[in-house]
Design a protein around this motif. Sequence first.
Motif, mmCIF file in Angstrom:
data_model
loop_
_atom_site.group_PDB
_atom_site.id
_atom_site.type_symbol
_atom_site.label_atom_id
_atom_site.label_comp_id
_atom_site.label_asym_id
_atom_site.label_seq_id
_atom_site.Cartn_x
_atom_site.Cartn_y
_atom_site.Cartn_z
ATOM 1 N N ILE A 843 0.890 -1.176 0.000
ATOM 2 C CA ILE A 843 0.000 0.000 0.000
ATOM 3 C C ILE A 843 0.920 1.216 0.000
ATOM 4 N N ARG A 844 0.689 2.132 -0.963
ATOM 5 C CA ARG A 844 1.538 3.332 -1.052
ATOM 6 C C ARG A 844 0.681 4.564 -0.736
ATOM 7 N N ILE A 845 1.166 5.375 0.203
ATOM 8 C CA ILE A 845 0.423 6.571 0.633
ATOM 9 C C ILE A 845 1.313 7.796 0.438
ATOM 10 N N VAL A 846 0.799 8.794 -0.290
ATOM 11 C CA VAL A 846 1.551 10.038 -0.505
ATOM 12 C C VAL A 846 0.849 11.143 0.281
ATOM 13 N N PHE A 847 1.615 11.848 1.131
ATOM 14 C CA PHE A 847 1.042 12.922 1.957
ATOM 15 C C PHE A 847 1.167 14.275 1.263
ATOM 16 N N ASP A 848 0.172 15.133 1.491
ATOM 17 C CA ASP A 848 0.264 16.524 1.057
ATOM 18 C C ASP A 848 1.076 17.246 2.127
ATOM 19 N N GLU A 849 2.310 17.660 1.771
ATOM 20 C CA GLU A 849 3.236 18.187 2.795
ATOM 21 C C GLU A 849 2.673 19.402 3.541
ATOM 22 N N ARG A 850 1.949 20.265 2.801
ATOM 23 C CA ARG A 850 1.471 21.503 3.440
ATOM 24 C C ARG A 850 0.268 21.255 4.359
ATOM 25 N N ARG A 851 -0.582 20.272 3.981
ATOM 26 C CA ARG A 851 -1.869 20.172 4.673
ATOM 27 C C ARG A 851 -2.073 18.874 5.439
ATOM 28 N N THR A 852 -1.051 18.055 5.552
ATOM 29 C CA THR A 852 -1.247 16.785 6.253
ATOM 30 C C THR A 852 -1.505 16.994 7.743
ATOM 31 N N LYS A 853 -2.403 16.187 8.287
ATOM 32 C CA LYS A 853 -2.752 16.292 9.717
ATOM 33 C C LYS A 853 -2.038 15.199 10.532
ATOM 34 N N VAL A 854 -1.299 14.341 9.823
ATOM 35 C CA VAL A 854 -0.642 13.230 10.530
ATOM 36 C C VAL A 854 0.604 13.762 11.242
ATOM 37 N N ASP A 855 0.735 13.416 12.495
ATOM 38 C CA ASP A 855 1.889 13.826 13.298
ATOM 39 C C ASP A 855 3.147 13.117 12.763
ATOM 40 N N PRO A 856 4.192 13.878 12.323
ATOM 41 C CA PRO A 856 5.419 13.245 11.796
ATOM 42 C C PRO A 856 6.030 12.247 12.787
ATOM 43 N N GLU A 857 5.915 12.576 14.095
ATOM 44 C CA GLU A 857 6.446 11.681 15.134
ATOM 45 C C GLU A 857 5.780 10.310 15.049
ATOM 46 N N ARG A 858 4.477 10.342 14.729
ATOM 47 C CA ARG A 858 3.698 9.090 14.627
ATOM 48 C C ARG A 858 4.248 8.221 13.495
ATOM 49 N N ILE A 859 4.578 8.864 12.341
ATOM 50 C CA ILE A 859 5.108 8.112 11.196
ATOM 51 C C ILE A 859 6.487 7.532 11.544
ATOM 52 N N ILE A 860 7.340 8.383 12.144
ATOM 53 C CA ILE A 860 8.692 7.931 12.507
ATOM 54 C C ILE A 860 8.602 6.741 13.467
ATOM 55 N N SER A 861 7.711 6.855 14.451
ATOM 56 C CA SER A 861 7.532 5.779 15.435
ATOM 57 C C SER A 861 7.111 4.480 14.745
ATOM 58 N N LEU A 862 6.187 4.591 13.779
ATOM 59 C CA LEU A 862 5.713 3.390 13.062
ATOM 60 C C LEU A 862 6.844 2.754 12.257
ATOM 61 N N VAL A 863 7.617 3.606 11.543
ATOM 62 C CA VAL A 863 8.723 3.100 10.700
ATOM 63 C C VAL A 863 9.772 2.400 11.573
ATOM 64 N N GLN A 864 10.055 2.988 12.745
ATOM 65 C CA GLN A 864 11.077 2.413 13.630
ATOM 66 C C GLN A 864 10.609 1.122 14.300
#
Length: 910
Positions: A843-864
């Motif tokens: 599954i590939r998800i592309v974020f809109d950099e200016r308007r994304t509501k997802v917390d970057p910390e949340r993504i980093i935590s998931l990747v790690q």
Amino acid sequence: WEKRFEKLYGHERNPAIREKLEELDMRISGMEDLEGLDPYLTFIYPDAGTILDYLPEDSLVLMDEPVWIEREAEKLMESMGTIYRKRRDLGHLAVPPDEAFLGYDELLKRISRFTSISLSLTARPDGDGVIFDTRSPGIHGNVRVFLEELRRWQERGYSIHIFCESEGKMKRMEEVIEAYNLDRSSISLSIGSLSAGFVSDELRMILFSDAEIFDRRGYRVHRRRKFREGAPILSYTDLKEGDYVVHVSHGIGIYEGLRRMKVEGSVQDFLAIRYAGGDRLYVPTYQINLVQKYIGGSEEARVRIDRLGGTSWRRVKQRVKESVRKLAEELLNLYAARQTLPGHAFSQDTPWQREFEALFPYEETPDQLRAIEEVKRDMEQPRPMDRLICGDVGYGKTEVAMRAAFKAVMDNKQVAVLVPTTVLAQQHYMTFTERFADFPIRIEMLSRFQTPKRKREILEGLRRGTVDIVIGTHMLLQDDVKFKDLGLLIIDEEHRFGVRQKEKMKQMRKEVDVLTMTATPIPRTLYMAVSGIRDMSLIETPPENRKPIETYVMEYDPQVVREAILNEMARGGQVFYVHNRVETIASTALKLQELVPEARIAVAHGQMSERMLEKVVLDFVARKYDILVCTTIIESGVDMPNVNTIIIDRADMLGLAQLYQLRGRVGRSDEKAYGYLFYPKARSITEGAQKRLKVIEEFTDLGSGFKIALRDMEIRGVGNILGPEQHGHVNAVGYELYCKLLQETVRELKGEEVEEEVETRINLPLKAYIPDGYVPDSFQKVSLYKRIASVRSREDVEDLREEMEDRFGPIPEPARTLLEVADIKHMAGQLGVEAISSDGEYIRIVFDERRTKVDPERIISLVQSDRRFSLTPPGKLTVKLERRVKKGEICKAVREVLENLGAIPRPLPQ
């Protein structure tokens, strides 16, 4: 060709044309340079075929209005004959019209080998054919009434045909018929759609659509769908092929219908839009909310379509945005300034007020009650009121105004009622006097009719405070009119006053409470856009006892005119005869008098003296005349419940909105009303006029004003509320986009957060569409796609799922998948996701950099913490699935990933 050439050359005497024939012969004989020979084809092939030669023998030929076709054919041959003679005089080679075109008689001869049907609004002179006299069954969602009527029709031996939208609806209809023990033998059920049903007494036949019986717009079995403010008018979604549409990003194009296509493993429906140069844009149905029907300009105006990838649309949109911003700033400043002005706070309702309201002889509509409540609430505030009440003719705006006036008088304040015409002033004066008769309130009318002495008495009464309510034209705004204590100004149809008067009203708005009324329909989209900067009340519900107007469109027939007038007179009613030419109105009245000698006839038009006009109108209201021959002076405001037949002469010369407004003059009481729209006999009328007359005949329902005069009235609505200079901007970007830009600008200027919606692109290898067998009607399908694309919550998806099952039966797999994709799109949009794709393995998800509501910390935590997640800068997240999922499970997998990314509620039950 050689024989043909010799014959033509031998008969020709003009040397210049003989030279052209020699040149043509050389080109044809040498078979070179044949380009541009099309105009001379019938010289070369005298027996050239027509489209009829290509039709199969068993074809059915429909002739729509043969009389009009014949006249158009005669006109064409005449104009071609003129062109032919001019070309010959100038020495040019030309084909005679009778060789280039089939004559009308020859056309009929060739059609005669097929089965043919002629359709006409009027009966044939030879009396041959079926006169299909129909009327509306008038059920409108009242199932109980329908079932009672059905039983009566069966007893009278009528055959009954009901068309259902789908198999699911047909089964439900069978259940209803069974439950009420109706005789099934005379009822035929089939799948299909009708714009409206009809009853033909002559053929003893009735046709219905199930939508009329269950009132498709409001009918639900399980749960009533909540009314949502700002829902677009139905007609916006009534897209048909050939309509102009506006794509928010690409501009104006032409809608070419739905196309089903397979793109990268995903099968779905697309809206095809053609742009300049033949380029096409295919818009996936989940992005249908980016496309709006173009509404702007007049019917006949040509719309310029944009070029895909061009810059002109961006420039136009920017220009409109700037204008809208300037306008919104002005309106907001006015609105804010008025909030700070000191004003009179009226007292709570008195016992007399409650008694006055209880004397209203009708039941108020919910819209009326809401408007009354809003007006009273404004009056009780310690700042000047400025409220606009919009409602169709006869929907009860005057009652709202009278209750406000009564409230003001109870606080010892005076009321001024300002109207654009003397006729209307007289009308309001009579209405107010009758309604206030049981209370000690003095009402006067101020207009040019009064003698100087009477006028001085009224002015003195206003100065001393002995006159409570005064009704008048712009005379009320003159400097010599002084009030002791004016508390409320009521303005009817403000847009019909001049600039100087409007300036005076603007000044009064700062000092007293102002209530403005307009009969120009204000569509909800405009209402939503302006409601943040202008206090408005909408009255959209017709009174309970109003009946649709039976409308006939036909060639002028004196016998029909006579019968219509005598029928109305026989039931004690009166007639409006509209003739919109002052020069010939007197001779028309004389001819009418000869035709109906038993009728008493009066004439009224705008060029008469005020005193004369008032006398005629008053005498007509007092029933001293049976017929009022008049111009369109009666178009707005006049309320005469005893007039229930209107005859419009030369209806082909009037605009759609005018015809609608004029027809709305009748049908104001419990009596059935009739409208006769005549066009001239044995004379050709323009294509635009033909279209207008057919439309007005088709829409006889109440409140069809929006559908009928959509362009004209809505553009007028924008002008009335925001000023005429906004017309051009509406034409440039289309009505709906204009309203959207205005609404966003107002919210932005008020400091409210305007969230730009992220339009998520979804590419999943799934079949997600509405199958043709499930919803066969393309209008309904586009409407459903529009609603699916507009879902804003899980509840919306569930409501829609329930409604689809209710209306069309069990949902097939592709439509079920479509709803799941809509839910995913909403979730992704909330998180600021730009695109989602999957092949079943990733599954590939592309974020809109200016308007994304997802917390970057949340993504980093998931990747790690989870090796299935990987991030490619700047904003592409890839998720490897543990196993290759089946197509039916992809939506579930995507939803789980989105839930992981944000605090989203748990998934919908499957």
